[in-house]
Design a protein around this motif. Structure first.
Motif, PDB file in Angstrom:
ATOM      1  N   GLU A  24      62.255   9.576  32.138  1.00 20.81           N
ATOM      2  CA  GLU A  24      61.619  10.845  32.510  1.00 20.81           C
ATOM      3  C   GLU A  24      60.431  10.636  33.444  1.00 20.81           C
ATOM      4  O   GLU A  24      59.922  11.592  34.031  1.00 20.81           O
ATOM      5  CB  GLU A  24      61.144  11.581  31.253  1.00 20.81           C
ATOM      6  N   LEU A  25      59.981   9.387  33.580  1.00 14.64           N
ATOM      7  CA  LEU A  25      58.813   9.078  34.394  1.00 14.64           C
ATOM      8  C   LEU A  25      59.223   8.424  35.704  1.00 14.64           C
ATOM      9  O   LEU A  25      60.310   7.844  35.810  1.00 14.64           O
ATOM     10  CB  LEU A  25      57.863   8.158  33.633  1.00 14.64           C
ATOM     11  N   THR A  26      58.351   8.486  36.674  1.00 13.84           N
ATOM     12  CA  THR A  26      58.579   7.768  37.932  1.00 13.84           C
ATOM     13  C   THR A  26      58.299   6.286  37.721  1.00 13.84           C
ATOM     14  O   THR A  26      57.776   5.868  36.678  1.00 13.84           O
ATOM     15  CB  THR A  26      57.668   8.288  39.045  1.00 13.84           C
ATOM     16  N   VAL A  27      58.624   5.508  38.742  1.00 17.54           N
ATOM     17  CA  VAL A  27      58.384   4.074  38.702  1.00 17.54           C
ATOM     18  C   VAL A  27      56.904   3.784  38.460  1.00 17.54           C
ATOM     19  O   VAL A  27      56.537   3.003  37.572  1.00 17.54           O
ATOM     20  CB  VAL A  27      58.863   3.428  40.024  1.00 17.54           C
TER      21      VAL A  27
ATOM     22  N   MET B 284      56.758  -6.947  43.403  1.00 16.56           N
ATOM     23  CA  MET B 284      58.175  -6.876  43.052  1.00 16.56           C
ATOM     24  C   MET B 284      59.000  -6.154  44.113  1.00 16.56           C
ATOM     25  O   MET B 284      60.173  -5.872  43.909  1.00 16.56           O
ATOM     26  CB  MET B 284      58.349  -6.170  41.696  1.00 16.56           C
ATOM     27  N   GLU B 285      58.378  -5.847  45.253  1.00 21.40           N
ATOM     28  CA  GLU B 285      59.061  -5.201  46.377  1.00 21.40           C
ATOM     29  C   GLU B 285      59.653  -3.852  45.978  1.00 21.40           C
ATOM     30  O   GLU B 285      60.788  -3.507  46.317  1.00 21.40           O
ATOM     31  CB  GLU B 285      60.127  -6.122  46.960  1.00 21.40           C
ATOM     32  N   LEU B 286      58.837  -3.067  45.254  1.00 23.22           N
ATOM     33  CA  LEU B 286      59.256  -1.741  44.803  1.00 23.22           C
ATOM     34  C   LEU B 286      58.295  -0.658  45.267  1.00 23.22           C
ATOM     35  O   LEU B 286      58.375   0.485  44.800  1.00 23.22           O
ATOM     36  CB  LEU B 286      59.347  -1.708  43.264  1.00 23.22           C
ATOM     37  N   GLU B 287      57.378  -0.998  46.177  1.00 20.49           N
ATOM     38  CA  GLU B 287      56.363  -0.024  46.571  1.00 20.49           C
ATOM     39  C   GLU B 287      56.968   1.252  47.167  1.00 20.49           C
ATOM     40  O   GLU B 287      56.416   2.353  47.015  1.00 20.49           O
ATOM     41  CB  GLU B 287      55.349  -0.637  47.546  1.00 20.49           C
ATOM     42  N   GLY B 288      58.118   1.131  47.808  1.00 21.08           N
ATOM     43  CA  GLY B 288      58.771   2.296  48.392  1.00 21.08           C
ATOM     44  C   GLY B 288      59.433   3.195  47.366  1.00 21.08           C
ATOM     45  O   GLY B 288      59.916   4.287  47.713  1.00 21.08           O
ATOM     46  N   LYS B 289      59.465   2.763  46.097  1.00 23.47           N
ATOM     47  CA  LYS B 289      60.116   3.537  45.031  1.00 23.47           C
ATOM     48  C   LYS B 289      59.106   4.091  44.030  1.00 23.47           C
ATOM     49  O   LYS B 289      59.500   4.565  42.960  1.00 23.47           O
ATOM     50  CB  LYS B 289      61.118   2.639  44.294  1.00 23.47           C
ATOM     51  N   ALA B 290      57.820   4.046  44.359  1.00 25.21           N
ATOM     52  CA  ALA B 290      56.779   4.424  43.398  1.00 25.21           C
ATOM     53  C   ALA B 290      56.988   5.816  42.819  1.00 25.21           C
ATOM     54  O   ALA B 290      56.761   6.049  41.620  1.00 25.21           O
ATOM     55  CB  ALA B 290      55.405   4.330  44.053  1.00 25.21           C
ATOM     56  N   GLY B 291      57.425   6.769  43.629  1.00 22.81           N
ATOM     57  CA  GLY B 291      57.597   8.142  43.161  1.00 22.81           C
ATOM     58  C   GLY B 291      58.995   8.468  42.695  1.00 22.81           C
ATOM     59  O   GLY B 291      59.299   9.631  42.388  1.00 22.81           O
ATOM     60  N   THR B 292      59.858   7.471  42.605  1.00 21.96           N
ATOM     61  CA  THR B 292      61.263   7.678  42.232  1.00 21.96           C
ATOM     62  C   THR B 292      61.438   7.640  40.722  1.00 21.96           C
ATOM     63  O   THR B 292      60.828   6.811  40.035  1.00 21.96           O
ATOM     64  CB  THR B 292      62.142   6.588  42.881  1.00 21.96           C
ATOM     65  N   LYS B 293      62.259   8.538  40.200  1.00 22.05           N
ATOM     66  CA  LYS B 293      62.592   8.488  38.772  1.00 22.05           C
ATOM     67  C   LYS B 293      63.455   7.251  38.491  1.00 22.05           C
ATOM     68  O   LYS B 293      64.274   6.841  39.315  1.00 22.05           O
ATOM     69  CB  LYS B 293      63.351   9.747  38.352  1.00 22.05           C
ATOM     70  N   VAL B 294      63.280   6.694  37.309  1.00 22.65           N
ATOM     71  CA  VAL B 294      63.945   5.440  36.943  1.00 22.65           C
ATOM     72  C   VAL B 294      65.462   5.548  37.052  1.00 22.65           C
ATOM     73  O   VAL B 294      66.147   4.606  37.463  1.00 22.65           O
ATOM     74  CB  VAL B 294      63.525   5.017  35.522  1.00 22.65           C
ATOM     75  N   ASP B 295      66.011   6.688  36.682  1.00 22.41           N
ATOM     76  CA  ASP B 295      67.470   6.847  36.694  1.00 22.41           C
ATOM     77  C   ASP B 295      68.075   6.696  38.084  1.00 22.41           C
ATOM     78  O   ASP B 295      69.291   6.504  38.221  1.00 22.41           O
ATOM     79  CB  ASP B 295      67.862   8.214  36.121  1.00 22.41           C
ATOM     80  N   HIS B 296      67.253   6.799  39.120  1.00 28.00           N
ATOM     81  CA  HIS B 296      67.760   6.681  40.482  1.00 28.00           C
ATOM     82  C   HIS B 296      67.639   5.260  41.039  1.00 28.00           C
ATOM     83  O   HIS B 296      67.918   5.037  42.215  1.00 28.00           O
ATOM     84  CB  HIS B 296      67.014   7.662  41.394  1.00 28.00           C
ATOM     85  N   LEU B 297      67.234   4.315  40.200  1.00 26.83           N
ATOM     86  CA  LEU B 297      67.119   2.922  40.631  1.00 26.83           C
ATOM     87  C   LEU B 297      68.415   2.172  40.363  1.00 26.83           C
ATOM     88  O   LEU B 297      69.164   2.477  39.428  1.00 26.83           O
ATOM     89  CB  LEU B 297      65.980   2.221  39.877  1.00 26.83           C
ATOM     90  N   SER B 298      68.659   1.145  41.161  1.00 21.08           N
ATOM     91  CA  SER B 298      69.782   0.232  40.892  1.00 21.08           C
ATOM     92  C   SER B 298      69.438  -0.654  39.705  1.00 21.08           C
ATOM     93  O   SER B 298      68.279  -0.724  39.262  1.00 21.08           O
ATOM     94  CB  SER B 298      70.046  -0.635  42.121  1.00 21.08           C
TER      95      SER B 298
END
Length: 323
Positions: free
Chosen positions: A95-98, A127-141
């Motif tokens: 339910e939370l963003t990265v 961890m090379e995830l700075e571009g995903k900071a606002g992304t919900k976890v379910d949308h990650l690989s």
């Protein structure tokens, strides 16, 4: 806390029982600061149970276990404050963003919100995830989720990070990305405790490792040294031939370090692979399959136990006595 020259994890005759079942059977181990130390074995070997005792999630049944020179029995809370733990399964909050996942987790350690955000942003960059900071976890690989889980485990700046099967289920690219980050952690001085059944992973990352089997430690050492001591430089695989005839001839050559029949394949261990292959040709025995390859940690485990790390249920046939 223990001095830097002392083990950061030390177990002596450590035991864990569940009723009449002994999951960890009187093991000794020492992990030095700055090492990547591996617990290697198939599922059910006792690796994860050992990790749960080290992290204070499962009480010990017998023996002693110290982390940072403190007893896990009496000082579990103090120990946990300096550990980062990555479990086998991702348990991120979908339910939370990265970024929110990291900041909320930092709160469990009493880290002020401003500092927590700064640490979170630094870890996402690492961890090379700075571009995903606002992304919900379910949308990650799957690989991104695993990297985020490792970032979360680092939020309290742990002295030891414990990775329980960190790359299970990841594709090769994601696996190698995680390996790169683990190497960087070690280079930065973090002690890494790694459980895995992937032989390449252990060879790539571990300074030292133990082989676990049926709750016991059956050998310990540096990966390359274990391969050299038990196997040598090469393994010759043979299938579809007269193994009885060849087993009578093998003890007569100084080209081998031993041999083992596993399933329908004979594995011959040697420091003289090409010469051994030529010698086998001279026996005039027909084989349906023949392969000369470099020796690996899998060969060590197979020789010691008669079973494969990758296939828990596959047991070796009765051994041909080694020369």
């Amino acid at each position: 806390m223990a001095a830097s020259a002392d083990p950061v994890i030390k177990a002596h005759k450590l035991v864990k029982r569940f009723g009449s079942f002994t999951a960890v059977d009187a093991i000794d181990l020492s992990v030095m600061p700055g090492q990547c130390f591996g617990l290697l074995g198939p599922n059910g070997a006792g690796k994860s149970t050992t990790v749960k005792m080290i992290t204070g999630l499962s009480p010990i049944t017998g023996g002693t276990l110290e982390v940072f020179g403190l007893s896990i029995v009496t000082d579990a809370r103090r120990i946990k404050a300096h550990l980062g733990v990555v479990a086998q399964d991702d348990n991120l909050d979908p339910e939370l963003t990265v970024l929110e996942n990291l900041i909320v987790y930092a709160g469990y350690f009493g880290i002020p919100k401003k500092e927590a955000r700064q640490r979170a942003e630094e870890l996402l960059s690492f961890m090379e995830l700075e571009g995903k900071a606002g992304t919900k976890v379910d949308h990650l690989s799957g690989g991104m989720k695993r990297r985020l889980t490792i970032a979360r485990a680092l939020i309290n700046k742990p002295k030891i990070i414990i990775l329980d099967e960190p790359t299970t289920g990841l594709d090769p690219h994601a696996r190698h990305t995680v390996w790169q980050k683990i190497r960087q952690l070690k280079e930065n001085g973090t002690t890494v405790l790694l459980t895995t059944h992937y032989l390449e992973e252990a060879s790539q990352l571990c300074d030292r490792l133990v082989f676990m089997h049926n709750g016991k430690i059956i050998d310990e050492g540096q990966p390359a040294a274990l391969v050299s001591a038990h196997i040598g430089s090469h393994v010759l695989e043979l299938a579809g031939g007269d193994f009885t005839a060849i087993s009578r001839r093998l003890p007569g050559t100084n080209l081998i370090n031993g041999f083992k029949l596993f399933g329908d394949t004979l594995y011959i261990y040697s420091n003289h692979g090409p010469q051994l292959q030529e010698w086998i040709k001279g026996l005039a025995i027909d084989f349906s399959y023949q392969l000369l390859r470099p020796a690996t940690l899998e060969d060590v485990f197979l020789k010691l136990t008669g079973r494969s790390l990758e296939d828990d249920g596959l047991e070796g046939k009765e051994d041909i006595p080694c020369a």
